[in-house]
Enzyme design. Structure first.
Site, PDB file in Angstrom:
ATOM      1  N   HIS A  63      63.849  21.149  67.374  1.00 44.37           N
ATOM      2  CA  HIS A  63      62.956  20.729  68.453  1.00 44.37           C
ATOM      3  C   HIS A  63      63.619  21.058  69.788  1.00 44.37           C
ATOM      4  O   HIS A  63      64.863  21.041  69.901  1.00 44.37           O
ATOM      5  CB  HIS A  63      62.708  19.228  68.386  1.00 44.37           C
ATOM      6  CG  HIS A  63      61.877  18.797  67.224  1.00 44.37           C
ATOM      7  ND1 HIS A  63      61.199  17.595  67.218  1.00 44.37           N
ATOM      8  CD2 HIS A  63      61.593  19.389  66.044  1.00 44.37           C
ATOM      9  CE1 HIS A  63      60.543  17.466  66.085  1.00 44.37           C
ATOM     10  NE2 HIS A  63      60.780  18.535  65.341  1.00 44.37           N
ATOM     11  N   GLU A  65      64.035  19.371  72.447  1.00 46.27           N
ATOM     12  CA  GLU A  65      64.917  18.319  72.953  1.00 46.27           C
ATOM     13  C   GLU A  65      66.283  18.358  72.288  1.00 46.27           C
ATOM     14  O   GLU A  65      67.317  18.259  72.953  1.00 46.27           O
ATOM     15  CB  GLU A  65      64.307  16.926  72.707  1.00 46.27           C
ATOM     16  CG  GLU A  65      62.941  16.721  73.293  1.00 46.27           C
ATOM     17  CD  GLU A  65      61.826  16.965  72.279  1.00 46.27           C
ATOM     18  OE1 GLU A  65      61.760  18.069  71.687  1.00 46.27           O
ATOM     19  OE2 GLU A  65      61.018  16.051  72.078  1.00 46.27           O
ATOM     20  N   CYS A  93      59.732  12.706  69.506  1.00 43.23           N
ATOM     21  CA  CYS A  93      59.520  12.077  68.204  1.00 43.23           C
ATOM     22  C   CYS A  93      60.700  11.133  67.913  1.00 43.23           C
ATOM     23  O   CYS A  93      61.670  11.089  68.683  1.00 43.23           O
ATOM     24  CB  CYS A  93      59.432  13.164  67.128  1.00 43.23           C
ATOM     25  SG  CYS A  93      61.010  13.984  66.803  1.00 43.23           S
ATOM     26  N   CYS A  96      64.155  12.949  67.948  1.00 39.51           N
ATOM     27  CA  CYS A  96      64.615  13.342  69.279  1.00 39.51           C
ATOM     28  C   CYS A  96      64.933  12.135  70.151  1.00 39.51           C
ATOM     29  O   CYS A  96      65.920  12.143  70.891  1.00 39.51           O
ATOM     30  CB  CYS A  96      63.580  14.247  69.938  1.00 39.51           C
ATOM     31  SG  CYS A  96      63.393  15.828  69.067  1.00 39.51           S
TER      32      CYS A  96
END
Length: 159
Positions: A63, A65, A93, A96
């Site tokens: 991801h 992040e 999410c 993260c």
């Protein structure tokens, strides 16, 4: 989002760095990735800027992040990313949000809320959970319409 939250003014730096996160999201979308972008900043300097790479890396943890936090930690030479702000186009999410807590990121600014997996106040809130040893200051809704539009266009083009 509360009315007071939506009416808060954003700093020029907040707007500039979120625009950079949107740029990273657009680039990710052009590569066939879900268009999420993240920019990690400390003392007005960009430590890292990334877009999603799950598809290209075949990695469920790639991801934007997490990639930005990993890059910054490597640059700083340690796992703590103190006194930093993460700008991201979509609410993080649980994975993260947990990484932000673990890395001791001070502040999170995100665009669009994620009603399915948002872990910074929408579905759950890991950034201020009382059982965890760090709290992340969260600001929501910066350039949210632009962030939502990127996601909408991406998924519409896939149908």
């Amino acid at each position: 989002m509360t009315t007071a939250e939506s009416e808060r003014e954003w700093s020029e730096d907040d707007l500039r760095f979120m625009a950079q996160a949107l740029h990273q999201a657009r680039r990710a979308g052009e590569r066939g990735e879900v268009p999420v972008g993240a920019v990690l900043v400390r003392s007005g300097a960009v430590l890292s800027a990334r877009g999603n790479e799950r598809e290209s890396r075949h990695d469920p943890t790639a991801h934007a992040e997490l990639l930005a936090v990993r890059d910054a930690a490597g640059l700083l030479g340690g796992w703590r990313v103190l006194d930093a702000t993460l700008y991201v186009t979509l609410e993080p999410c649980p994975m993260c949000a947990g990484a932000l807590v673990q890395a001791r990121v001070a502040r999170l600014v995100f665009g669009a809320a994620d009603p399915k997996a948002g872990a910074c106040g929408t579905v759950v809130d890991l950034t201020s959970h009382p059982a965890l040893n760090h709290r992340v200051e969260v600001r929501r809704g910066l350039l949210a319409q632009e962030s939502r539009q990127l996601m909408r266009e991406f998924f519409t083009s896939r149908r």
